[in-house]
Each structure stands twice: as C-alpha cells, then as structure tokens.
Write an enzyme that holds these catalytic residues in place. Sequence first.
Site, PDB file in Angstrom:
ATOM      1  N   LYS B  55     -49.194  22.538 -22.271  1.00 27.79           N
ATOM      2  CA  LYS B  55     -49.021  21.318 -21.488  1.00 27.79           C
ATOM      3  C   LYS B  55     -48.106  21.538 -20.283  1.00 27.79           C
ATOM      4  CE  LYS B  55     -46.997  19.201 -25.087  1.00 27.79           C
ATOM      5  NZ  LYS B  55     -46.552  20.253 -26.024  1.00 27.79           N
ATOM      6  N   HIS B 183     -38.756  19.619 -32.867  1.00 28.36           N
ATOM      7  CA  HIS B 183     -38.672  19.817 -31.426  1.00 28.36           C
ATOM      8  C   HIS B 183     -37.497  18.971 -30.982  1.00 28.36           C
ATOM      9  CE1 HIS B 183     -40.292  21.387 -27.777  1.00 28.36           C
ATOM     10  NE2 HIS B 183     -40.192  20.215 -27.211  1.00 28.36           N
ATOM     11  N   GLU B 259     -42.342  27.154 -29.793  1.00 24.05           N
ATOM     12  CA  GLU B 259     -43.353  26.608 -28.882  1.00 24.05           C
ATOM     13  C   GLU B 259     -42.785  26.446 -27.483  1.00 24.05           C
ATOM     14  OE1 GLU B 259     -44.132  22.762 -30.452  1.00 24.05           O
ATOM     15  OE2 GLU B 259     -44.562  23.493 -32.448  1.00 24.05           O
TER      16      GLU B 259
HETATM   17  C1  LIG Z   1     -44.512  19.608 -29.529  1.00 27.26           C
HETATM   18  C2  LIG Z   1     -43.976  20.304 -28.348  1.00 27.26           C
HETATM   19  N1  LIG Z   1     -43.839  21.636 -28.375  1.00 27.26           N
HETATM   20  C3  LIG Z   1     -43.360  22.333 -27.329  1.00 27.26           C
HETATM   21  C4  LIG Z   1     -42.994  21.697 -26.150  1.00 27.26           C
HETATM   22  C5  LIG Z   1     -42.467  22.538 -25.034  1.00 27.26           C
HETATM   23  O1  LIG Z   1     -41.125  22.325 -24.811  1.00 27.26           O
HETATM   24  P1  LIG Z   1     -40.301  23.123 -23.739  1.00 27.26           P
HETATM   25  O2  LIG Z   1     -41.037  23.015 -22.471  1.00 27.26           O
HETATM   26  O3  LIG Z   1     -38.995  22.469 -23.751  1.00 27.26           O
HETATM   27  O4  LIG Z   1     -40.220  24.542 -24.213  1.00 27.26           O
HETATM   28  C6  LIG Z   1     -43.113  20.316 -26.058  1.00 27.26           C
HETATM   29  C7  LIG Z   1     -42.743  19.617 -24.839  1.00 27.26           C
HETATM   30  O5  LIG Z   1     -42.903  18.472 -24.629  1.00 27.26           O
HETATM   31  C8  LIG Z   1     -43.617  19.595 -27.189  1.00 27.26           C
HETATM   32  O6  LIG Z   1     -43.757  18.259 -27.159  1.00 27.26           O
END
Ligand SMILES: Cc1ncc(COP(=O)(O)O)c(C=O)c1O
Lengths: 288, 399
Positions: B55, B183, B259
């Site tokens: 994402k 998270h 993640e």
């Molecule tokens: C479920 C989940 N995993 C991973 C991420 C990625 O987080 P980051 O960009 O802080 O590494 C997000 C970000 O919104 C998330 O909602």
Amino acid sequence: MNRFAETLYDSYGQEFRVDELLYEDKTDHQHLVIFHNAAFGRVMALDGVIQTTEKDEFIYHEMLVHVPLIAHGGAGRVLIIGGGDGAALREVAKHRQVDEIVMVEIDSGVIDVCRKYLPGHSAGAFDDPRLELVIEDGLEYVTRTDAKFDVIITDSTDPIGPGESLFGERFYRACHGRLLPGGVLATQNGVCFMQLEEAAATARRFRSIYTDWHFYSAAVPTYVGGIMVFGWASDDPQLRRLTRAEIGRRYLQSGIETRYYTPEIHRAAFALPRYLLEAIGKACNAAC
Amino acid sequence: MRRVEAIHPGRGNYFRDLARIHGTPVLLVDSQKIRHQYLALKAALPGVKLYYAIKALPHRQVISVLAGLGAGFEIASSGELELLRQVRINPRSTIHTHPIKRDRDIRQALRFGCTTFVIDNTEELLKFIPYKHRIGLMLRLSFRSDDAVVDLSRKFGCPPEDAPELIRLAARLGIHIKGLSFHVGSQCRTPDMHVHAVNVCNQIIRQTHDLGAAPMSLLDIGGGFPVGYDRQVPSIETFTAPITQTLKQLPLHVTVAAEPGRFLVAPAGTALVSVIGKAWREGRFWYYLDDGIYGLFSGQVFDHARYPLAVFSATGRRYPGVLAGPTCDSIDVIAENVMLPELHIGDIVLGRQMGAYTIASATGFNSLPPAKVVILDGWRPDETRLAPARTMPAKPRPA
Ligand SMILES: Cc1ncc(COP(=O)(O)O)c(C=O)c1O
C-alpha cells in the site's frame, strides 16, 4: 530445477518437481500451468491447485463417468458440464449406447490448450460425431436449455474459483429439471477430509431437491488428503441399490475397458466413512 | 518554520533533464535505494521475514525489485492482490492482513493462493468457518501508542486481555490461530511500543502453549520503522536493537515476520513539480505548482508527513512565500510561511523522502491526472550527493 508447490492449504500441501514447464498463462485473472513431472507425467494446475495429471486421471474420470452410466443402464443422452480437458468426454464416448453427448465448457481456451498439451486426456473424443460442444457458463446452459438427459456429469474446479456456481442450489435445481425420468446427476465434490464443508453444503442442497442422494468415493493421489467424493443425486432410489451381479452384467455388456473401475469398486464406493456420514447428516450408508 | 533547501542551479541539470523527458509532476523512484533500504532493514532485524506493505507504493517495478531480493508481500485488498498476480509473485510469500474482509475477498485471496489471513474479532473469525482447513490465521492485537505519527491500533486490533478468549473460541470451532500480529503505528519515534508488544505477545504465545492448545508459531511485528522527514530519526539499527533483543526471548519454534512499508520506499522517492503560476499577494509570493495536496503531496494530509523541499537557485535573497497546489481548493497548500529565493514560472520544486504514501493516496480531484512514476536504477553518480542547503540570511523584500 523448479518446483511447484500447491497452495490449497496453509499448513500442508504437495510439491512437484517441474521437469519442464510446457505452458503458462496468467491472463484473465487466472493462472494456468502445464508442466512435466517424472512421477505423474504432464500435470495441469489452475490458480496453484492441481487439476489433473496424466498418470492418475483415469481413477477420477472412470469413477466420475462409469458409476452413473452403468448404474443408469441405458443412458442415451449425456450432459457433461466442465471437463475441458476432454477426459470425461473420452470415458462417456466409450459407451456405445450413448447417442448424444452435450459438453458445456465455459472456456474454449482450456480445450485448445488441453488438446495440445494433454492429448491423451481427450484421445480424439472431441472429434466424436455424437458430441455437441457448447462454449457457455454451465449454470446458464442448464437454466436456459429445454434438452433433457439421462446422465448429467459435472467435472468442475474447486468451488473457490471459476467453478463456484456449479456447487450452488440454483445449479442443482436446474439439473434436476433437466433429468429424464430415471436420470442421475454425478458431481465432483472435493477431498472430504480436507474440505468437509464442501460435501456438507452439497448434501444440504441435494436433500431439498432429489428423492435419493448420496456420495461415492475414490482415492486420487494428486487430490491430496485421502478419498475424494462424488455427489450422487437422482429421483430413482434403485440406481444405487443394484446388486453386484447386475452391475457386473452391465459392465460386461457395455464392453468398456477400465483400469480402475470394477463392479466391486462401484458398489463399495458408496460406503462412506462415519465422519462423512455425520457431516452430510446421514445415520448410515445403506437405506437412507 | 519549514525550511526549503536551495540547491545551486548548476546541480539541477539532472533533474531538469528528467523533468523535460518525463514531464512534471513526476515521482522518481530509485530502485537501488529500495534495495539498500531492504538490505539495511534485513540486517537490522536478523532472521525476520519481511513482507513489503505494498500500500505504501503499489507499483509493479517496486514489487519486482523487492521480490528479486526475496521479500514477501503484505496485502490488504483484492486490488493489491491483482497487482501481485500481474507481477507473478509466488502466492506462498504473501499474507493478507486486513482485519475486515468480505467473503469474496477471502475467496479471491484463496483462489490466488494466499492462505494467511488476519482477524481481530469474533465476527471475522466466524467468516473463516467454511475455509478452516485451508487457512492459517493471525490474531491482531492492539497496542495504542502516542509515539507513532500514525496510530494504527485505534481502528483495529483485539485488546491483549481479550486474546485468550478468542483463541479458545477459534480452537472450539476447529480454526487454527497460527500466530499473533500487531501494528503499533506508522513512523514510530521510538521502538518502545514494539518492545512492549513483543513482550505481551511472548506471554500469550507461552500461555497458550502451556494450556496444551495447538502451538502458535508466527509473530508478525508489523511496520512502523521510521524515516527522516522534517526531523531526525534514529538509524535503523539503533531503532531495531531493543526489538531484536526482545525477540530473542520468544520460544524457538516461533518465526518472526514484519510488514514494512514506509522504511523500504520513502527514501527512494523524489518528486519533481513545476511552478506554473506566481502571484504577489499580501506581502508574499504565491507559487502555484502543478501538483499538491490532492496529488503527490496527499501524504501531508493523510500521512501527516512534511517532506523536505528544495529549489534550484543561486541567489542568496529569500522572500516569504507560499507553495500551493494546482486545485481550486484553498487547503491545497504544500508549504506556507516559507522563506524562498525568488522562483520563476517553469522552475522545479523538488520533494524528498516521497516514496511512501504519496502517489498511493493521490486523488483525482479537479480531474487532474496523477503524477507519472518513473523507476530509475540509481541516481547519476555526480548527483547522488546533493550539497546540503547553505543557510542564507533571509531578507524580506521591501513592499
Ligand atoms: C497492516 C499494516 N501493515 C503494514 C503497514 C506498513 O507500515 P509502515 O509503512 O509504517 O511500515 C501498514 C500501514 O498502514 C499496515 O496498516
């Protein structure tokens, strides 16, 4: 050297060595591969799930086709839904008394690919003059057609995927309407130890539509997890109560050659394990 | 006040060339930098399997680059899954982490071959009854953190004290919870909440194990690894050191996953936008750019980020200015009250650290087309070390 790991289950699965990748298509929201494996010959997988292999397909296709055709005894009109690889058609075509075969497959591309890469599956059956090939969604065909059949066979993919609608109430009901008196529907219903819910859901739907229904089984090595089951639905309870002698007589008379199917297996296949009987809501194998 | 770096125009040829070739607005993504970030995080979290949260920057080439390094992929929607399918990602290395899914999302993921899902409540658990033999579930726990810029435990996550009950219910239903996930938030300033969360999860995993239930063998520590925007953040090794220490306490049978989104891609992205209008209003220069808050700079709203900005100018004089986006909305302002060298129409404004949650959350407001994304393989060597901005004494222009 590559390996193909089936992605059906999270914590368990089978893996093949890919000796040669013969075909790969990732278009149209699906992923079709055909490869060669030393133990199973050519193997076809759709969306990470094994569909058929050259070495063990005979078990599945003989049981899917000969059990209903021999039980019926005089099937002249047969409908096959799905089965794009042509092997169910090949087995139906072995029955001389069948004079009309309608095969409805949603994807003509699958037929072309299978004729090219799995030629032994159809073994020329697509050229049989008794065949009428219809490229259409199976559910749409059975809901729109006026034609009636002695035997309807569904040779579908897993219910999670393109074959989903072939496991629904609407489909089973439409098939019921397309059966001639004394007709029978036989369906692919998954590996019950791993996918018990699939058989249970089909049982619930059969119960409200057909006078007589049950399942019968066979163990197909590459449908991993034990026996797989075929659904059986008819308004004629006699079809699955034939004696061993009667089945044997019909088998001999039909003149077909088989490698898995025998009259004894035909009868025995309807004997289901207790856990499956419980899941489909039956107290015993025999009378109910 | 936000500072805007002034880079000598002589050093801007490279970017001007790219802007000419690709047009602006454009997001330049350096795949070498992504590789570097991945390897840095891998080294900072030894033994942890990394699933890129696509994402952050859902782009085919970015996914391919990371797949080449052995990354797995974290998906939250059927659209993301479709992207992975197109790039031919092995579904075995994907996890579906959205705590709320429709039946058809579950089926699409299963059909793709992704068999790991996340739940955080009973209703969601029940959705998996028909698929219980096929799937492995992670239970997401919530840990609220004031330390994170983006709180991700408010909307999702089961309170740790409710976890045992949900795990028992799952066991009764014959559904296996194979692990825990959390998270704690995105862009975390400290690793404290990660450490706390790992400790709590460790306890739950051990308790469940002692109760004789099927062992949980996976802990997913989410994302949250920070990058520098307007303020300094600790180096990644410094940030993860206490987390790594805590992970050592886990039972040996537990595999750890993370993640990361932002950390992998934010530093790889550089935005180029052009000045398309200029006005002098109430004692300030208003510069209108060809992209703004509704586009590449959407992260200033949704992700609370303040991207380091730079312009190319040789003059030392600075004037109060406003950098505004192209839409008709007055909130479409990227930077207000900044001191800027005088810019001209056609000049380029550069935004750094813009790989994550920028183009990903851009809207099509005003029917403006989205910025182009261009993947580069490394900057031209002489441009990799851009001179830090020389601080010029700023003098407002006499009215
Ligand atoms: C479920 C989940 N995993 C991973 C991420 C990625 O987080 P980051 O960009 O802080 O590494 C997000 C970000 O919104 C998330 O909602």
